[in-house]
Write an enzyme that holds these catalytic residues in place. Sequence first.
Site, mmCIF file in Angstrom:
data_model
loop_
_atom_site.group_PDB
_atom_site.id
_atom_site.type_symbol
_atom_site.label_atom_id
_atom_site.label_comp_id
_atom_site.label_asym_id
_atom_site.label_seq_id
_atom_site.Cartn_x
_atom_site.Cartn_y
_atom_site.Cartn_z
ATOM 1 N N GLU A 167 0.821 -1.221 0.000
ATOM 2 C CA GLU A 167 0.000 0.000 0.000
ATOM 3 C C GLU A 167 0.854 1.269 0.000
ATOM 4 O O GLU A 167 0.533 2.246 0.670
ATOM 5 C CB GLU A 167 -1.008 0.004 1.150
ATOM 6 C CG GLU A 167 -2.117 -1.021 0.952
ATOM 7 C CD GLU A 167 -3.368 -0.746 1.770
ATOM 8 O OE1 GLU A 167 -3.484 0.338 2.363
ATOM 9 O OE2 GLU A 167 -4.249 -1.630 1.795
ATOM 10 N N HIS B 54 -2.203 -1.666 10.527
ATOM 11 C CA HIS B 54 -1.577 -2.992 10.557
ATOM 12 C C HIS B 54 -0.348 -2.958 11.450
ATOM 13 O O HIS B 54 0.313 -1.926 11.580
ATOM 14 C CB HIS B 54 -1.123 -3.416 9.152
ATOM 15 C CG HIS B 54 -2.235 -3.771 8.226
ATOM 16 N ND1 HIS B 54 -2.462 -5.045 7.759
ATOM 17 C CD2 HIS B 54 -3.207 -2.994 7.666
ATOM 18 C CE1 HIS B 54 -3.492 -5.048 6.953
ATOM 19 N NE2 HIS B 54 -3.960 -3.813 6.878
#
Length: 515
Positions: free
Chosen positions: A234, A501
């Site tokens: 990402e 995360h």
Amino acid sequence: MALRESPFPNRALAALDRLAGGLLAPSFWAADRLLDLQPTTAERRRWERRSRCARCRCGAGRALAGLLYIAALLLALPVAALALLLWLPVQAARRPFAYRYAAGAAPAEPWDLRRRRTFTFLSANVCLLPSGLAKFSNLGDTPRRAEFLARHLAPAAPRPDGDRAALVEPARGGADGYGGTLRAASPPADGVAVPVEAPTEAPAEVPVEVPAERVPAVLSEHFPADADFVCLQEVFEAGAEAALCRHLSGTFRHVLWAVGARGLRRGGLKLLGSGLLLASRYPVLAAGFRAYPNGAREDALASKGLLTAQVLLGSAPGRRVVGYVGCTHLQAPAADAAVRDAQLTLALQWLRGFREEQERRGDVVAFDVLCGDLNFDNCSPGDERNQGHQLFREYRDPCRRAPGQDEPWAIGTLLNYLKIYEEPVATPEKMKRTLWQPSGRQRFLAGPILSDGRPDPAAHEPWQGRRVDYILYRQHRDALPLRTEVAGVSFITQLAARSDHLPVALRLDVAPATP
């Protein structure tokens, strides 16, 4: 595929790409600023603490800014449409990645195959989307988060012992293969009250009881300073990616970036790249990227796929010592298990194919590692289809005992994104302290889900959390002189309040196959 600094075959195409990007920039900027008006939970709390008049002024300002951004977007759309006609054919000639090589990198050293060597891998989903899109994950301010990430991934001076003292070392000789043995300072003894830092405006000491059973994971506050390979997912925002690449190249002399096949592709229109970035301390001999053709829903706009690299680790008499590193990011929506299953099958085929294409006669393979955000866990009933995939019969997951069952010390890597700014997890130190506790994991980690993404009402409490970020390795099956052993696993809280995360690290020992 040839390793070149530019993804374009000549300067003319690179100039056309910059021109098209410049013409598209006003519309992208207006759309991003419009989306960025939605507040994060932290911004909303700050807004709620203001006086009523201040809240009214703030709301009016946001409404006015929204109207201005909509007007700017509408004005920019005609130019964007023309720019898109230029941008699309240029992308057809673009290679799927760029390679940054820092001059002065040391050549590969001779490798004595009789001696043990250690390699550390780091994988992280860093959510570096344009700030407006990052708001959907309750994040924002992408440039500042990228600067923080770059500064801490490549520190100016690594700690003498790295961060290996914070890794979980698998127990040797046990029936289950890997058992958690703490090499760092252990958490407090059974039943001891641990003071938890409270907000500065209300100093307090909150006692938290540590249960008698063994803690499920070792958490580290820092990235391992001696990491050899960094695999990120990402990294979508172009400015953040360029800044990361520049900063990392001072420590990791070889960086694969700008990864992805954009434009009109088999899977449709790809407006974003893959979001993958791979940084290595060792020379990259070959690299490849393959995009998944079956992206669906919002993921179809990104060129998600598999990035593979062959790295030169050293040389033995008359032989190369090489390693293979893969980085991937699978389909995100919880209901798309069938899409992920097909992507796992493709990834496994591509990993085999890349190795067959690049391996030379006489090569000594030290390791074969796959990193990434697979977007499914090993605890949710909704992910059962993916948990039993063939990939896990070829690649080993050190945190997994069996399909649907993780090691007791493993911990989830997906946070409850609506709570990432709350005080108990607001800093790396606080998050580490909180996630030691079962109650902390229950509150701040995402729990097991059903196939449609809803929480599993039958989930056992407290849960370990959804572990969707993986570092897998493949053990050698042929008669090679080296074997791979897991030396440590770490879950990292360095990105507290900067990602939804937890990064993960894996330390591998590469040792002679025979004593």
